[in-house]
Design an enzyme around this catalytic site. Structure first.
Site, PDB file in Angstrom:
ATOM      1  N   GLY A   1     -69.916  47.481  47.742  1.00  0.00           N
ATOM      2  CA  GLY A   1     -71.360  47.250  47.722  1.00  0.00           C
ATOM      3  C   GLY A   1     -71.910  47.748  46.403  1.00  0.00           C
TER       4      GLY A   1
ATOM      5  N   GLN B   1     -78.603  50.913  40.735  1.00  0.00           N
ATOM      6  CA  GLN B   1     -77.388  51.533  40.209  1.00  0.00           C
ATOM      7  C   GLN B   1     -77.005  50.962  38.843  1.00  0.00           C
ATOM      8  OE1 GLN B   1     -75.119  50.976  44.139  1.00  0.00           O
ATOM      9  NE2 GLN B   1     -74.264  52.857  43.317  1.00  0.00           N
TER      10      GLN B   1
ATOM     11  N   CYS C   1     -69.847  56.843  46.728  1.00  0.00           N
ATOM     12  CA  CYS C   1     -70.902  56.116  46.011  1.00  0.00           C
ATOM     13  C   CYS C   1     -70.469  55.935  44.560  1.00  0.00           C
ATOM     14  CB  CYS C   1     -72.204  56.908  46.056  1.00  0.00           C
ATOM     15  SG  CYS C   1     -73.580  56.053  45.258  1.00  0.00           S
ATOM     16  N   LEU C   2     -70.640  54.733  44.053  1.00  0.00           N
ATOM     17  CA  LEU C   2     -70.219  54.463  42.677  1.00  0.00           C
ATOM     18  C   LEU C   2     -71.070  55.234  41.673  1.00  0.00           C
ATOM     19  CD1 LEU C   2     -69.501  50.652  42.972  1.00  0.00           C
ATOM     20  CD2 LEU C   2     -67.858  52.548  42.971  1.00  0.00           C
TER      21      LEU C   2
ATOM     22  N   HIS D   1     -76.211  51.850  53.459  1.00  0.00           N
ATOM     23  CA  HIS D   1     -76.032  52.646  52.238  1.00  0.00           C
ATOM     24  C   HIS D   1     -76.739  51.975  51.067  1.00  0.00           C
ATOM     25  CE1 HIS D   1     -73.429  55.159  49.420  1.00  0.00           C
ATOM     26  NE2 HIS D   1     -73.859  54.210  48.619  1.00  0.00           N
ATOM     27  N   GLU D   2     -76.610  50.639  50.990  1.00  0.00           N
ATOM     28  CA  GLU D   2     -77.226  49.911  49.859  1.00  0.00           C
ATOM     29  C   GLU D   2     -78.745  49.855  49.983  1.00  0.00           C
ATOM     30  OE1 GLU D   2     -73.449  49.698  48.585  1.00  0.00           O
ATOM     31  OE2 GLU D   2     -75.353  49.595  47.520  1.00  0.00           O
TER      32      GLU D   2
ATOM     33  N   HIS E   1     -80.319  52.868  48.765  1.00  0.00           N
ATOM     34  CA  HIS E   1     -80.445  52.905  47.295  1.00  0.00           C
ATOM     35  C   HIS E   1     -81.773  52.288  46.856  1.00  0.00           C
ATOM     36  CE1 HIS E   1     -76.816  54.532  45.461  1.00  0.00           C
ATOM     37  NE2 HIS E   1     -76.029  53.774  46.210  1.00  0.00           N
TER      38      HIS E   1
HETATM   39  O1  K2U Z   1     -73.463  51.774  46.727  1.00  0.00           O
HETATM   40  C1  K2U Z   1     -72.382  52.117  46.282  1.00  0.00           C
HETATM   41  O2  K2U Z   1     -72.233  53.104  45.564  1.00  0.00           O
HETATM   42  C2  K2U Z   1     -71.182  51.322  46.647  1.00  0.00           C
HETATM   43  C3  K2U Z   1     -70.354  52.016  47.660  1.00  0.00           C
HETATM   44  C4  K2U Z   1     -70.758  51.413  48.988  1.00  0.00           C
HETATM   45  C5  K2U Z   1     -70.278  52.121  50.217  1.00  0.00           C
HETATM   46  C6  K2U Z   1     -70.239  53.498  50.288  1.00  0.00           C
HETATM   47  C7  K2U Z   1     -69.825  54.101  51.465  1.00  0.00           C
HETATM   48  C8  K2U Z   1     -69.458  53.353  52.559  1.00  0.00           C
HETATM   49  C9  K2U Z   1     -69.509  51.983  52.472  1.00  0.00           C
HETATM   50  C10 K2U Z   1     -69.927  51.384  51.311  1.00  0.00           C
HETATM   51  C11 K2U Z   1     -68.949  51.830  47.122  1.00  0.00           C
HETATM   52  O3  K2U Z   1     -68.360  50.735  47.652  1.00  0.00           O
HETATM   53  S1  K2U Z   1     -68.015  53.295  47.177  1.00  0.00           S
HETATM   54  C12 K2U Z   1     -66.401  52.863  47.319  1.00  0.00           C
HETATM   55  C13 K2U Z   1     -65.986  52.656  48.736  1.00  0.00           C
HETATM   56  C14 K2U Z   1     -65.119  51.657  49.003  1.00  0.00           C
HETATM   57  C15 K2U Z   1     -64.702  51.466  50.301  1.00  0.00           C
HETATM   58  C16 K2U Z   1     -65.154  52.272  51.347  1.00  0.00           C
HETATM   59  C17 K2U Z   1     -66.042  53.281  51.066  1.00  0.00           C
HETATM   60  C18 K2U Z   1     -66.468  53.491  49.740  1.00  0.00           C
HETATM   61 ZN    ZN Z   2     -74.003  54.209  46.544  1.00  0.00          ZN
END
Ligand code: K2U
Ligand code: ZN
Length: 173
Positions: A46, A51, A95-96, A137-138, A141
């Site tokens: 996501g 971001q 979170c990225l 989560h998104e 943000h």
């Molecule tokens: O918004 C973001 O930073 C993207 C996250 C989204 C996310 C975080 C936690 C749980 C689900 C989605 C990134 O995808 S973080 C990398 C990741 C990949 C797989 C599972 C969890 C986190």
């Molecule tokens: Zn995030």
């Protein structure tokens, strides 16, 4: 398409409430495509526009994780949760914008979300599992909320201090 730089916490732009989009312009479609490319390359499942420094209400997702399964890139403008289950799930989120930090976050297990898609059409869908966690989560943000805001203050401060150190080291490179 161009991969965009992902902002790292702490950054004031990650705490802003983002502005709704009016009509879906080619500029917005290009931003969405760039965000999908940035997300896949991270890799992530996501990504929200703030971001990459754009304070508009746009998120992208693709939570398909099975090897060899058909990817499902999704573009959601002005997404909003219109229903959430009482039942909750705990997921170890990352979170990225907060690299290499993970913590358990409890959220509704299922949510129904309404949005405008890449072609400007209204959509509504019920998400469960990782998709439900990711879309919440998104959308957080877009409201200036990070997963660490659900943690106890001491744990949040520890993570923030690590990110300040990381940004200082990256600035020196
Ligand atoms: O918004 C973001 O930073 C993207 C996250 C989204 C996310 C975080 C936690 C749980 C689900 C989605 C990134 O995808 S973080 C990398 C990741 C990949 C797989 C599972 C969890 C986190
Ligand atoms: Zn995030």
């Amino acid at each position: 398409m161009s991969v965009r730089d992902i902002l790292i916490h702490p950054d004031p732009r990650l705490k802003k409430v983002c502005a709704p989009v009016d009509d879906i312009t080619p500029d917005l479609q290009r931003l969405a495509d760039d965000m999908l490319q940035t997300m896949y390359e991270a890799p992530g499942i996501g990504l929200a526009a703030p971001q990459v420094g754009d304070l508009r209400r746009l998120i992208v997702m693709d939570c398909v994780k099975e090897e060899g399964a058909e990817p499902r890139p999704m573009v959601l403008f002005n997404p909003e949760v219109v229903w959430a289950s009482d039942e909750t799930n705990v997921y170890e989120e990352g979170c990225l914008s907060i690299p290499d930090q993970y913590a358990d976050v409890e959220r509704p297990a299922e949510v129904t979300v309404r949005w405008i898609d890449r072609d400007g059409a209204g959509q509504e869908e019920r998400f469960d599992g990782l998709w439900a966690t990711c879309v919440q989560h998104e959308i957080d943000h877009l409201n200036g909320k990070l997963f660490i805001d659900y943690l106890k203050p001491l744990k949040r401060q520890l993570i923030t201090r690590k990110m300040v150190k990381l940004k200082r080291e990256r600035a020196r490179l």
